[in-house]
Design a protein around this motif. Structure first.
Motif, PDB file in Angstrom:
ATOM      1  N   TYR A   1       0.834  -1.309   0.195  1.00 21.28           N
ATOM      2  CA  TYR A   1      -0.745  -0.097   0.084  1.00 21.28           C
ATOM      3  C   TYR A   1       1.256   1.489  -0.235  1.00 21.28           C
ATOM      4  N   LEU A   2       0.720   2.466  -0.710  1.00 22.51           N
ATOM      5  CA  LEU A   2       1.353   3.671  -0.749  1.00 22.51           C
ATOM      6  C   LEU A   2       0.429   5.186  -0.524  1.00 22.51           C
ATOM      7  N   THR A   3       0.592   5.871   0.321  1.00 18.97           N
ATOM      8  CA  THR A   3       0.261   6.818   0.493  1.00 18.97           C
ATOM      9  C   THR A   3       1.676   7.735   0.515  1.00 18.97           C
ATOM     10  N   ALA A   4       0.894   9.576   0.203  1.00 18.07           N
ATOM     11  CA  ALA A   4       1.769  10.262   0.213  1.00 18.07           C
ATOM     12  C   ALA A   4       1.240  11.615   0.557  1.00 18.07           C
ATOM     13  N   ALA A   5       2.360  12.452   1.138  1.00 19.76           N
ATOM     14  CA  ALA A   5       1.217  13.834   1.245  1.00 19.76           C
ATOM     15  C   ALA A   5       2.867  14.160   2.030  1.00 19.76           C
ATOM     16  N   ARG A   6       2.451  15.880   2.227  1.00 19.17           N
ATOM     17  CA  ARG A   6       3.614  16.614   2.790  1.00 19.17           C
ATOM     18  C   ARG A   6       2.989  16.569   4.305  1.00 19.17           C
ATOM     19  N   MET A   7       4.383  16.220   4.983  1.00 19.42           N
ATOM     20  CA  MET A   7       3.717  15.490   6.491  1.00 19.42           C
ATOM     21  C   MET A   7       3.613  16.455   7.655  1.00 19.42           C
ATOM     22  N   VAL A   8       2.118  17.449   7.847  1.00 16.14           N
ATOM     23  CA  VAL A   8       1.344  18.249   7.690  1.00 16.14           C
ATOM     24  C   VAL A   8       0.115  17.633   8.740  1.00 16.14           C
ATOM     25  N   PRO A   9      -1.040  18.088  10.285  1.00 14.81           N
ATOM     26  CA  PRO A   9      -1.165  17.125  10.309  1.00 14.81           C
ATOM     27  C   PRO A   9      -2.503  17.320  10.068  1.00 14.81           C
TER      28      PRO A   9
END
Length: 371
Positions: free
Chosen positions: A203-211
Motif C-alpha cells: 500500500y502507498l500513501t504520499a503527502a506533506r507531513m503536516v497534521p
C-alpha cells in the motif's frame, strides 16, 4: 483582449500553481499580479518572459521566508494593483487574490480553491497549531482574523462570477460568501502515468507531513496490521515524529522525485489517503496510474473516487475505520481480482485531464464575456 491573472503568491509550484499554468495556456497574453514572487528565475517555463507584478510585500523584511506573517497586510496589498484597462481579470485564489479592485468595465472571474480557511472554519485549528489559543496574543490574532473575515466577505462581492474547484468548495462559497459558483475541477497531468504495469503487494500513501493530512491515522492502522506493507512518501515538519511511531512494516521514504512517486503509484496495490481535501490531486493521480484509492469519504475524495469501483470511501476519519475498509477491500479482491480494475481507475481520472479543464474554463469565460 487585455487579460490580468491575479494569484495569491508565487513561492512554490504546487496544485494551485498547476491550475495557474493552465490558465496561462488559455490566455498567453495575460499579465500576472501576485503579492510576492520568490520562485527561482528560470525554474518555471510557463512564467518565462511574462510580466509579473508584485506588491509592496515583496520588499518587506523577511518576506522571502516569512511572507505568511504579512497576511494582515495582504488585503491592502492586492487592492493597490492598478488593473485599469483590463478587459478580463481572472483571480486564482485561496486567500486574497480575489480581493483586487477591478476596472468597472472588466469582467472579474474568480477560480476559487477555497474561501480563506484560516479565517473561517479552520480558525480554531490554526490558533491551536500555532500555540495561540490563549492570552493577549491570541486575542489580537482573533481580532485580526475577525477583520480578515469581514474583508474576505466584502471583497467577494466584487467578483462577477465564481468557479469552485469542487462541489465541496461550491458549498463553502455559498455559505461564507453567499454567492453561487460553477464547478470546474482542477487540471491533473494524467498522461504521465502508465496504468498497465504489474501491481505490487504494498500500500502507498504520499503527502506533506503536516497534521491535517492525517498520516498519523494511516500509520496507526498499519501498525496494527504487521503483515501488510505500507510505503510513505513525503517530507515535512511532522516527519520525524511519524517515523518514530512507524512499525517495521512501514517504510518512510521521505521526499522523493516525481519519477519515484510515479513508479510507486503505478505499482501500488492501493493508494491510501485520509485527509479531508478541497479537491485532492494525488488520489486522482493514483487512479490515473491504475491504483484504486482507499480514502476518507469527505471533501474532494467524495467526488473523485467512485466508491466500490475505483476505490473505497472510509466512513470515519480514524484508524479503526481504515483497517475495516482495507479488510473489506482485500476480501473483495480475493473473490474478484478485477473488482477494482486498472481500466476503471484510469477512465475515472480522464475527466480531470488538463484538456478537459482548459475546454471548460474557456467555454465558461467566453460565455460570460458575451453576456
Amino acid at each position: 483582449m487585455k487579460v490580468a491573472i491575479v494569484h495569491d503568491w508565487l513561492t512554490t509550484w504546487a496544485g494551485a500553481e498547476k491550475a495557474l499554468a493552465q490558465l496561462l495556456a488559455c490566455y498567453p497574453q495575460a499579465e500576472i499580479f501576485t503579492t510576492v514572487n520568490f520562485l527561482k528565475p528560470g525554474s518555471v517555463a510557463c512564467l518565462e518572459g511574462r510580466a509579473i507584478h508584485t506588491s509592496f510585500i515583496q520588499a518587506l523584511p523577511g518576506a522571502r521566508k516569512h511572507y505568511r506573517r504579512y497576511l494582515p497586510l495582504m488585503p491592502l496589498a492586492v487592492e493597490q494593483f492598478d488593473l485599469k484597462g483590463f478587459d478580463l481579470i481572472l483571480s486564482s485564489s485561496h486567500a486574497v487574490a480575489k480581493g483586487i479592485i477591478p476596472d468597472p468595465n472588466a469582467i472579474h472571474i474568480c477560480y476559487c480553491y477555497s474561501p480563506m480557511r484560516y479565517a473561517w472554519d479552520m480558525q480554531h485549528q490554526y490558533l491551536r497549531q500555532s500555540g495561540k489559543e490563549k492570552g493577549m496574543v491570541s486575542m489580537l490574532m482573533r481580532w485580526q482574523l475577525h477583520r480578515l473575515r469581514q474583508w474576505d466577505y466584502l471583497s467577494a462581492q466584487r467578483v462577477d462570477h465564481f468557479i469552485a474547484i469542487s462541489d465541496y468548495i461550491k458549498r463553502r462559497v455559498e455559505l461564507f460568501y453567499r454567492r453561487p459558483a460553477a464547478v470546474i475541477y482542477p487540471p491533473v497531468e494524467i498522461d504521465k502515468f502508465n496504468p498497465n504495469r504489474e501491481r505490487g503487494d504494498f500500500y502507498l500513501t504520499a503527502a506533506r507531513m503536516v497534521p491535517y493530512k492525517r498520516i498519523d491515522l494511516i500509520i496507526d492502522a498499519f501498525n496494527q496490521m504487521p503483515d501488510r506493507e505500507l510505503i510513505v512518501i513525503g517530507d515535512g515538519p511532522d516527519f520525524d515524529t511519524l517515523a518514530a511511531k512507524a512499525a517495521p512494516n512501514i517504510k518512510m521514504l521521505g521526499y522523493q522525485s516525481d519519477d519515484i512517486l510515479i513508479d510507486h503509484l503505478e505499482r501500488a496495490k492501493a493508494f491510501v489517503y485520509m485527509a479531508e481535501e478541497d479537491f485532492g490531486i494525488l488520489p486522482v493521480e493514483a487512479q490515473a496510474a491504475g491504483a484504486p484509492v482507499i480514502a476518507y469519504g469527505a471533501g474532494g475524495a467524495e467526488e473523485t473516487i467512485v466508491d466500490g469501483q475505483t476505490g473505497m470511501h472510509v466512513p470515519e476519519q480514524n484508524a479503526d475505520a481504515l483497517r475495516a475498509c482495507i479488510a473489506m477491500f482485500e476480501a473483495q479482491q480475493a473473490s474478484d481480482p478485477m473488482h477494482y480494475s486498472t481500466d476503471a481507475c484510469a477512465k475515472q481520472a480522464e475527466q480531470f485531464a488538463q484538456g478537459v479543464f482548459t475546454e471548460k474554463v474557456t467555454h465558461f469565460i467566453n460565455d460570460k464575456m458575451r453576456q
